[in-house]
Design a protein around this motif. Structure first.
Motif, PDB file in Angstrom:
ATOM      1  N   PRO A   1       0.813  -1.216   0.000  1.00  0.00           N
ATOM      2  CA  PRO A   1       0.000   0.000   0.000  1.00  0.00           C
ATOM      3  C   PRO A   1       0.854   1.278   0.000  1.00  0.00           C
ATOM      4  CG  PRO A   1      -0.919  -1.566   1.547  1.00  0.00           C
ATOM      5  CD  PRO A   1       0.399  -2.117   1.102  1.00  0.00           C
ATOM      6  N   GLN A   2       1.973   1.237   0.706  1.00  0.00           N
ATOM      7  CA  GLN A   2       2.846   2.406   0.726  1.00  0.00           C
ATOM      8  C   GLN A   2       3.527   2.613  -0.628  1.00  0.00           C
ATOM      9  OE1 GLN A   2       2.612   0.157   3.223  1.00  0.00           O
ATOM     10  NE2 GLN A   2       1.602   1.523   4.656  1.00  0.00           N
ATOM     11  N   VAL A   3       3.836   1.526  -1.328  1.00  0.00           N
ATOM     12  CA  VAL A   3       4.409   1.637  -2.678  1.00  0.00           C
ATOM     13  C   VAL A   3       3.426   2.328  -3.605  1.00  0.00           C
ATOM     14  CG1 VAL A   3       5.139   0.294  -4.699  1.00  0.00           C
ATOM     15  CG2 VAL A   3       5.969  -0.325  -2.430  1.00  0.00           C
ATOM     16  N   LEU A   4       2.154   1.941  -3.514  1.00  0.00           N
ATOM     17  CA  LEU A   4       1.136   2.601  -4.326  1.00  0.00           C
ATOM     18  C   LEU A   4       1.043   4.084  -4.006  1.00  0.00           C
ATOM     19  CD1 LEU A   4      -1.884   0.139  -4.509  1.00  0.00           C
ATOM     20  CD2 LEU A   4      -0.545   1.031  -6.400  1.00  0.00           C
ATOM     21  N   LEU A   5       1.015   4.409  -2.728  1.00  0.00           N
ATOM     22  CA  LEU A   5       0.911   5.815  -2.335  1.00  0.00           C
ATOM     23  C   LEU A   5       2.106   6.635  -2.801  1.00  0.00           C
ATOM     24  CD1 LEU A   5      -0.513   5.441   1.276  1.00  0.00           C
ATOM     25  CD2 LEU A   5      -1.687   6.352  -0.718  1.00  0.00           C
TER      26      LEU A   5
ATOM     27  N   THR B   1       1.259   8.149  -8.303  1.00  0.00           N
ATOM     28  CA  THR B   1       1.041   9.461  -8.902  1.00  0.00           C
ATOM     29  C   THR B   1       2.096   9.790  -9.951  1.00  0.00           C
ATOM     30  OG1 THR B   1       2.222  10.466  -7.040  1.00  0.00           O
ATOM     31  CG2 THR B   1      -0.176  10.397  -6.913  1.00  0.00           C
ATOM     32  N   SER B   2       3.335   9.405  -9.707  1.00  0.00           N
ATOM     33  CA  SER B   2       4.366   9.686 -10.712  1.00  0.00           C
ATOM     34  C   SER B   2       4.187   8.807 -11.947  1.00  0.00           C
ATOM     35  CB  SER B   2       5.764   9.501 -10.124  1.00  0.00           C
ATOM     36  OG  SER B   2       5.960   8.173  -9.708  1.00  0.00           O
ATOM     37  N   PHE B   3       3.734   7.582 -11.789  1.00  0.00           N
ATOM     38  CA  PHE B   3       3.459   6.720 -12.944  1.00  0.00           C
ATOM     39  C   PHE B   3       2.271   7.251 -13.730  1.00  0.00           C
ATOM     40  CE2 PHE B   3       6.204   3.664 -10.954  1.00  0.00           C
ATOM     41  CZ  PHE B   3       6.672   2.893 -12.004  1.00  0.00           C
TER      42      PHE B   3
ATOM     43  N   HIS C   1      -0.487   8.611 -18.162  1.00  0.00           N
ATOM     44  CA  HIS C   1      -1.915   8.478 -17.891  1.00  0.00           C
ATOM     45  C   HIS C   1      -2.348   7.022 -17.706  1.00  0.00           C
ATOM     46  CE1 HIS C   1      -2.420  12.705 -18.494  1.00  0.00           C
ATOM     47  NE2 HIS C   1      -1.847  12.625 -19.693  1.00  0.00           N
ATOM     48  N   SER C   2      -1.437   6.194 -17.303  1.00  0.00           N
ATOM     49  CA  SER C   2      -1.741   4.823 -16.901  1.00  0.00           C
ATOM     50  C   SER C   2      -0.768   4.454 -15.793  1.00  0.00           C
ATOM     51  CB  SER C   2      -1.605   3.849 -18.072  1.00  0.00           C
ATOM     52  OG  SER C   2      -0.252   3.643 -18.381  1.00  0.00           O
ATOM     53  N   ASN C   3      -0.968   3.323 -15.203  1.00  0.00           N
ATOM     54  CA  ASN C   3      -0.083   2.962 -14.089  1.00  0.00           C
ATOM     55  C   ASN C   3       1.106   2.127 -14.529  1.00  0.00           C
ATOM     56  OD1 ASN C   3      -1.045   0.290 -14.306  1.00  0.00           O
ATOM     57  ND2 ASN C   3      -2.690   0.706 -12.862  1.00  0.00           N
ATOM     58  N   ASN C   4       1.250   1.867 -15.839  1.00  0.00           N
ATOM     59  CA  ASN C   4       2.399   1.135 -16.396  1.00  0.00           C
ATOM     60  C   ASN C   4       2.670  -0.184 -15.679  1.00  0.00           C
ATOM     61  OD1 ASN C   4       2.983   3.003 -18.400  1.00  0.00           O
ATOM     62  ND2 ASN C   4       4.243   4.219 -17.016  1.00  0.00           N
ATOM     63  N   GLY C   5       1.632  -0.852 -15.255  1.00  0.00           N
ATOM     64  CA  GLY C   5       1.790  -2.147 -14.620  1.00  0.00           C
ATOM     65  C   GLY C   5       2.077  -2.091 -13.126  1.00  0.00           C
ATOM     66  N   LEU C   6       2.150  -0.909 -12.552  1.00  0.00           N
ATOM     67  CA  LEU C   6       2.443  -0.811 -11.119  1.00  0.00           C
ATOM     68  C   LEU C   6       1.329  -1.461 -10.296  1.00  0.00           C
ATOM     69  CD1 LEU C   6       4.286   0.239  -8.857  1.00  0.00           C
ATOM     70  CD2 LEU C   6       2.930   2.336  -8.868  1.00  0.00           C
ATOM     71  N   LEU C   7       0.083  -1.224 -10.660  1.00  0.00           N
ATOM     72  CA  LEU C   7      -1.021  -1.813  -9.915  1.00  0.00           C
ATOM     73  C   LEU C   7      -0.976  -3.339  -9.999  1.00  0.00           C
ATOM     74  CD1 LEU C   7      -3.562  -1.443  -8.231  1.00  0.00           C
ATOM     75  CD2 LEU C   7      -4.847  -1.316 -10.375  1.00  0.00           C
ATOM     76  N   PHE C   8      -0.718  -3.884 -11.182  1.00  0.00           N
ATOM     77  CA  PHE C   8      -0.611  -5.339 -11.331  1.00  0.00           C
ATOM     78  C   PHE C   8       0.549  -5.875 -10.495  1.00  0.00           C
ATOM     79  CE2 PHE C   8       1.244  -9.041 -13.489  1.00  0.00           C
ATOM     80  CZ  PHE C   8       0.178  -9.918 -13.363  1.00  0.00           C
TER      81      PHE C   8
END
Length: 184
Positions: free
Chosen positions: A61-65, A69-71, A76-83
């Motif tokens: 969760p801290q990685v997402l936070l 936003t920078s990804f 305008h996408s998360n470039n696979g960070l969410l996956f």
């Protein structure tokens, strides 16, 4: 009305609901309808689930936070960070479930003296744990896009609803139905 002002008003309503549910559970229902042992079990199950989910997330969760936003700004996408984060969280959930299974006897022996009935309800920790872990990741994801209402609902109202659900399950004597899903 501004976005933040609108969310602040919704957050106040959600916090009010959470306080009312907390008062209803902890002052109204639990002490009156349950014995001390039953109330302890209802408090134990979500507490262990919350502790286990915090350990199993490996900081995702801290990685997402920190990085979402920078990804999102760059492409305008998360470039696979969410996956990637969901994959790590899923691995953490599996590892923690295995630890709950492997160290079941050690965990239960710690509580055997003061809370011997915990062993009867030990397997109810699993659904609470999985739902709590998933809600932590979803909460962090929504916070990255400044949608605080949903994540506040998950953290406050969901928690009290879980305790109330546990109360209903205990009060209606439905715990015995769960044994068919998880053989001892």
């Amino acid at each position: 009305m501004g976005h933040i002002e609108k969310q602040s008003k919704y957050n106040i309503v959600i916090l009010g609901m959470a306080v009312l549910l907390g008062v209803l559970n902890n002052i109204g229902l639990f002490p009156i309808a349950l014995s001390k042992e039953e109330w302890g079990i209802i408090r134990f199950i979500p507490s262990i689930a919350i502790l286990g989910s915090s350990l199993s997330m490996f900081g995702t969760p801290q990685v997402l936070l920190k990085f979402m936003t920078s990804f999102a700004k760059k492409s305008h996408s998360n470039n696979g960070l969410l996956f990637y984060v969901l994959k790590i969280a899923f691995i953490g959930i599996i590892v923690m479930l295995l630890l709950f299974l492997l160290f079941k006897n050690e965990i239960l022996s710690y509580y055997q003296k003061n809370a011997s009935r915990v062993s009867d309800y030990y397997y109810l920790i699993y659904p609470f744990f999985i739902l709590t872990a998933i809600s932590e990741v979803l909460s962090a994801y929504t916070r990255t896009f400044l949608h605080s209402v949903f994540q506040l609902f998950l953290k406050e109202v969901y928690n009290h609803c879980c305790w109330f659900w546990s109360f209903l399950m205990s009060f209606l004597s439905m715990f015995s139905h769960c044994y068919s899903l998880f053989p001892c």
